[in-house]
Write a protein that holds these residues in place. Sequence first.
Motif, short mmCIF file in Angstrom:
data_model
loop_
_atom_site.label_atom_id
_atom_site.label_comp_id
_atom_site.label_asym_id
_atom_site.label_seq_id
_atom_site.Cartn_x
_atom_site.Cartn_y
_atom_site.Cartn_z
N GLY A 1 0.79 -1.22 0.00
CA GLY A 1 0.00 0.00 0.00
C GLY A 1 0.83 1.27 0.00
N ASP A 2 2.15 1.15 0.18
CA ASP A 2 3.00 2.34 0.11
C ASP A 2 2.86 3.00 -1.26
OD1 ASP A 2 3.97 2.06 2.65
OD2 ASP A 2 5.96 1.35 2.07
N VAL A 3 2.98 4.32 -1.25
CA VAL A 3 2.85 5.11 -2.48
C VAL A 3 4.23 5.32 -3.11
CG1 VAL A 3 2.29 7.42 -3.38
CG2 VAL A 3 0.74 6.26 -1.79
N ILE A 4 4.27 5.24 -4.43
CA ILE A 4 5.53 5.45 -5.16
C ILE A 4 5.46 6.80 -5.85
CG2 ILE A 4 7.03 4.61 -7.01
CD1 ILE A 4 5.96 1.80 -6.45
N LEU A 5 6.38 7.69 -5.46
CA LEU A 5 6.49 9.01 -6.08
C LEU A 5 7.62 8.99 -7.09
CD1 LEU A 5 6.21 11.30 -2.91
CD2 LEU A 5 4.36 10.55 -4.42
N GLY A 6 7.43 9.69 -8.19
CA GLY A 6 8.47 9.80 -9.21
C GLY A 6 9.00 11.22 -9.29
N LEU A 7 10.32 11.36 -9.35
CA LEU A 7 10.97 12.65 -9.53
C LEU A 7 11.48 12.75 -10.96
CD1 LEU A 7 13.02 12.87 -6.20
CD2 LEU A 7 10.68 13.62 -6.64
N PRO A 8 11.24 13.87 -11.62
CA PRO A 8 11.59 13.99 -13.05
C PRO A 8 13.07 13.84 -13.32
CG PRO A 8 10.15 15.80 -12.35
CD PRO A 8 10.61 15.09 -11.10
N SER A 9 13.38 13.29 -14.49
CA SER A 9 14.74 13.26 -14.99
C SER A 9 14.96 14.49 -15.86
CB SER A 9 14.98 11.99 -15.82
OG SER A 9 14.24 12.05 -17.04
N THR A 10 16.19 14.70 -16.29
CA THR A 10 16.50 15.79 -17.22
C THR A 10 16.57 15.31 -18.66
OG1 THR A 10 18.83 15.44 -16.70
CG2 THR A 10 17.71 17.24 -15.55
N GLY A 11 16.27 14.03 -18.87
CA GLY A 11 16.36 13.47 -20.21
C GLY A 11 16.83 12.03 -20.13
N VAL A 12 17.66 11.63 -21.06
CA VAL A 12 18.08 10.23 -21.14
C VAL A 12 19.08 9.87 -20.04
CG1 VAL A 12 19.02 8.46 -22.70
CG2 VAL A 12 17.68 10.33 -23.64
N HIS A 13 19.68 10.86 -19.41
CA HIS A 13 20.69 10.66 -18.38
C HIS A 13 21.89 9.91 -18.96
CE1 HIS A 13 18.07 11.57 -14.56
NE2 HIS A 13 18.20 12.60 -15.39
#
Length: 349
Positions: free
Chosen positions: A177-189
């Motif tokens: 039930g834990d929530v997964i947050l996503g942080l943006p990338s700057t591109g392909v890395h």
Amino acid sequence: MEKQLTYADAGVDIDAGNRSVTLIKDCVKATYRPEVMGDLGGFGGLFALNVAKYKEPVLISGTDGVGTKLKLAFLLNKHDTIGQDAVAMCVNDIVVQGAEPLFFLDYLAVGKLDPEAVAEIVKGVAGACKESGCALIGGETAEMNGFYPEGEYDIAGFAVGCVEKSKMINSSMVKEGDVILGLPSTGVHSNGYSLVRKIVFEVKGMKGDEYIDELGKTIGDALLTPTRLYPAVVLPLVEKFDIHGMAHITGGGFYENIPRALPEDMGCTIDAAAWEVPAIFGLLSKWGNVAPREMYRTFNMGIGMIVIVPAEQADAVQADLAARGEKSFVIGKVTKGEHEVTMTGGVFA
């Protein structure tokens, strides 16, 4: 009289090496933390751990390189971003366990030493270290004539961080039930560039300087955008919230990296429609006729770091990030069952 050979005759210029050190000295010193001892140029970097800061300090280390993204730097003769890639690939890996990056060492191997080019690369390393809060306490620049073609090089790095044992993050903390947050990338890395190069240069026949309307820049500039540094973003979360897990989305994409942050008896669902995928990934998929699963197994698709939090803290974590000008997305949930990632929504609907 028979000619007396020197090291320079064999292709190794000691004077050029000394000039490189002179050019990088100031930017390296700008990264120093109070714990750094000594000066640049010793046989080893010295760092006196502040043991008063920790009850039970745990050192966490990581090492990595930049990979075949370097081929683009060679092709476009652009070297000012590669240093950040080398740092990011290391510090982003150790921060997922809650570690504050303390110091970094780099290894740069070249065919023929160009002091100005070396300085450009190392300045990128130093800038990334400073942004990540870690000191650049040493490194090695090796001139290897005949091993690398002129104009080419390889770079790798090694980072050490520290975390209080009681605050160390591992998969045992993750709950159903834990929530997964996503942080943006700057591109392909810095991952998937073997496929990127095949698509862009072999399939499309590009040279790297083509302007792409959807990107608002040349394809080369888009692909050389450096890997994002996440320590300054996520470490404040570790201090304030009950962070259960994190994963750096690198080689292997979603399918390989997220399970590394989960217990063996848990998986997760990820909603691919929860964020806007950057244009570069859509172009690569279209140009190379790459299937969605392969894209999400190879690239970060716009999410460079995931943070797993208790459901009741998700809103507060997002509010904290927003207050610091950081975007985040609720992209999924931890589920009981198979130790794997199930993609839903978007191209998987």
